[in-house]
Design a protein around this motif. Structure first.
Motif, short mmCIF file in Angstrom:
data_model
loop_
_atom_site.label_atom_id
_atom_site.label_comp_id
_atom_site.label_asym_id
_atom_site.label_seq_id
_atom_site.Cartn_x
_atom_site.Cartn_y
_atom_site.Cartn_z
N ALA A 52 0.70 -1.19 0.02
CA ALA A 52 0.12 0.13 -0.07
C ALA A 52 0.80 1.25 0.20
N LYS A 54 0.51 4.36 -0.02
CA LYS A 54 0.23 5.34 0.92
C LYS A 54 0.95 5.12 2.09
N ASP A 73 -0.04 -1.19 -4.42
CA ASP A 73 -1.38 -0.96 -4.35
C ASP A 73 -1.76 0.61 -4.23
N ARG A 149 -14.64 -4.35 -4.81
CA ARG A 149 -14.35 -4.22 -3.64
C ARG A 149 -15.72 -4.63 -2.63
N SER A 200 -8.03 -2.61 10.02
CA SER A 200 -6.87 -1.73 10.00
C SER A 200 -6.16 -1.95 11.54
N GLY A 237 -5.46 -4.84 3.10
CA GLY A 237 -4.49 -4.54 4.23
C GLY A 237 -5.00 -4.69 5.49
N GLY A 238 -4.27 -4.02 6.54
CA GLY A 238 -4.88 -3.98 7.91
C GLY A 238 -4.16 -4.82 8.87
N GLU A 280 -2.65 -6.53 0.36
CA GLU A 280 -2.09 -5.15 0.01
C GLU A 280 -1.97 -4.43 1.26
N CYS A 281 -1.05 -4.99 2.16
CA CYS A 281 -0.59 -4.41 3.52
C CYS A 281 0.29 -3.42 3.44
N ARG A 283 1.09 -1.10 6.59
CA ARG A 283 1.57 -0.89 7.76
C ARG A 283 2.68 -2.16 8.26
N HIS A 378 2.65 5.16 7.59
CA HIS A 378 1.55 6.28 8.07
C HIS A 378 2.45 7.18 8.89
C1 LIG Z 1 -4.68 2.08 3.70
C2 LIG Z 1 -4.92 0.83 2.70
C3 LIG Z 1 -4.12 -0.37 2.77
C4 LIG Z 1 -3.19 -0.56 3.77
O1 LIG Z 1 -3.79 -0.71 4.96
P1 LIG Z 1 -2.43 -1.03 6.41
O2 LIG Z 1 -3.42 -0.75 7.43
O3 LIG Z 1 -1.10 0.04 6.09
O4 LIG Z 1 -1.95 -2.31 6.00
C5 LIG Z 1 -4.57 -1.20 1.89
N1 LIG Z 1 -5.41 -1.15 1.02
C6 LIG Z 1 -6.24 -0.02 0.93
C7 LIG Z 1 -7.58 0.32 0.00
C8 LIG Z 1 -6.14 0.96 1.83
O5 LIG Z 1 -7.00 2.09 1.90
#
Ligand SMILES: *Cc1c(COP(=O)(O)O)cnc(C)c1O
Length: 424
Positions: A52, A54, A73, A149, A200, A237-238, A280-281, A283, A378
């Protein structure tokens, strides 16, 4: 106390070249973790992690993760561009956006990304956004992959950061999924994926295993109703990390084994054919392996004891934003008695600009290094310039102990770059 990949002497050496504050990532630890993740899922042919972007949108980190064939991702134009520039294009990009602008769909399409729709109306929106979409879908059916999704709503319990699925803005209802996949099938789409993201910072592997079970079952049900086959299931992710000392990291092998058992029952056992598992992790891939390094600038004694750092919440917003806990280590004082209780603050004119509240620490003095742990995801990414605070440098601690600057610190010129004083 947390064990760091550097000591005070090393920080003296680094900060002689890159003054504090800075973020530093531990390349060795990121690699070891990536290997653990791949091993836990090696039973699934085609398993893939899409990092991910971001979480840590730095091309050097993304390139490092490419050593393990991690894709990207992405959910914005800038993230698509970053992915492309590190060589992740085509099916190495999962475009999981929401409230998506047409130009981002166009760019994702151009790059050949897997398009993961957040809403049923976005299927029709693609016909507006991409010229000749109907013909392209038919002509390129062998290469184009579409995904939806799923939001399970009340069928899945919540989790503290992401909240309850039925209150989340993301995803399709079950009925909408069926309708959309049928439309796609009738439009000539041949390659399908199924996605959800309901966690998350989750530390309970059973929650993620249950998510996988839910998706495997749903893939089977949609297959039975519509006659389509899924190439992959993306569990999102999460996966969490142990920010607090009493928490334990998720056992990735337990997670992998648990999902394997579910797969054998609900995919293999139902004769669904091979389905690749994607995640799609962000963190858990970089979070524990990045540190915000700062120095104590002032110590202040009023109604409380305050340690004011040269970093502030613009370098790491999580404590101010969510009251998040981050461990703090004072290199060189690991063995000192923890005698004092501090609010560890930055210099932003906001009273919630605190990295820790009432934290028991060794006696702090001006010039001490203060390391804020678990800032690798993050962290820098959430940085901002409010109050004229500038984003810090990002550094990579290589396996041989050398340090590479992977993003320079911002300067006042960066801050003023969007202003034109000449027409004032
Ligand atoms: C933020 C996000 C992730 C990553 O989440 P993490 O908590 O960092 O693993 C994956 N997929 C989507 C769609 C997100 O918005």
């Amino acid at each position: 106390m947390r064990k760091l990949p550097f000591d005070r002497a090393k920080l003296e050496e680094i900060s002689a070249k890159w003054p504090t504050p800075f973020h530093v990532y531990d390349a060795r630890a990121i690699r070891e973790n990536a290997k653990r993740l791949k091993k836990a899922f090696s039973w699934n042919k085609g398993f893939r992690e899409y990092f991910a972007v971001k979480a840590t949108p730095n091309p050097y980190i993304m390139k490092l993760l490419r050593e393990f064939d991690f894709g990207s991702d992405c959910s914005s134009m800038a993230e698509l561009e970053l992915a492309q520039r590190v060589g992740n294009v085509g099916e190495s990009v999962m475009f999981t956006s929401n409230d998506t602008p047409a130009e981002e769909f166009r760019r994702a399409w151009e790059l050949g990304a897997i398009i993961n729709l957040d809403d049923i109306t976005h299927w029709d929106f693609l016909y507006e956004a991409i010229s000749g979409f109907a013909a392209k879908v038919r002509d390129e059916a062998d290469t184009r992959v579409f995904c939806c999704r799923y939001n399970p709503g009340p069928l899945k319990g919540g989790n503290a950061i992401i909240g309850k699925p039925e209150e989340a803005k993301y995803g399709f209802t079950r009925e909408q999924l069926l309708e959309c996949y049928a439309k796609m099938r009738d439009a000539g789409v041949k390659r399908f994926g199924l996605h959800t993201m309901v966690a998350s910072n989750e530390l309970d592997p059973n929650y993620i295993i249950d998510t996988a079970k839910m998706l495997f079952s749903l893939a089977g049900e949609i297959h039975d109703e519509l006659g389509i086959d899924f190439e992959f299931v993306n569990i999102g992710g999460g996966i969490g990390i142990p920010y607090r000392p009493e928490q334990k990291a998720m056992d990735l092998q337990f997670l992998g084994d648990g999902i394997r058992a579910a797969y054998e029952e609900l995919v293999t056992g139902k004769g669904l054919g091979a389905i690749r598992l994607y995640m799609e992790c962000g963190r858990c891939i970089t979070g524990p392996y990045g540190y915000l390094v700062a120095k104590v600038r002032h110590v202040k004694n009023t109604y409380r004891l305050y340690a004011g750092l040269d970093a502030c919440m613009s370098n790491l917003m999580r404590p101010a934003l969510y009251g998040a806990y981050h461990e703090i280590v004072v290199p060189g004082k690991e063995d000192s008695p923890v005698t004092s209780v501090y609010d560890v603050t930055g210099s932003l004119c906001e009273n919630n600009d605190k990295f820790a509240v009432q934290r028991v620490l060794p006696l702090l003095e001006r010039g001490d290094f203060v390391v804020i742990c678990d800032a690798g995801a993050h962290g820098h990414a959430m940085g901002f310039q409010y109050n004229g605070k500038l984003r810090s440098a990002e550094l990579l601690l290589e396996e041989d102990g050398s340090v590479t600057e992977i993003r320079r610190a911002e300067t006042l010129d960066d801050y003023f770059a969007t202003l034109d004083f000449s027409s004032l």
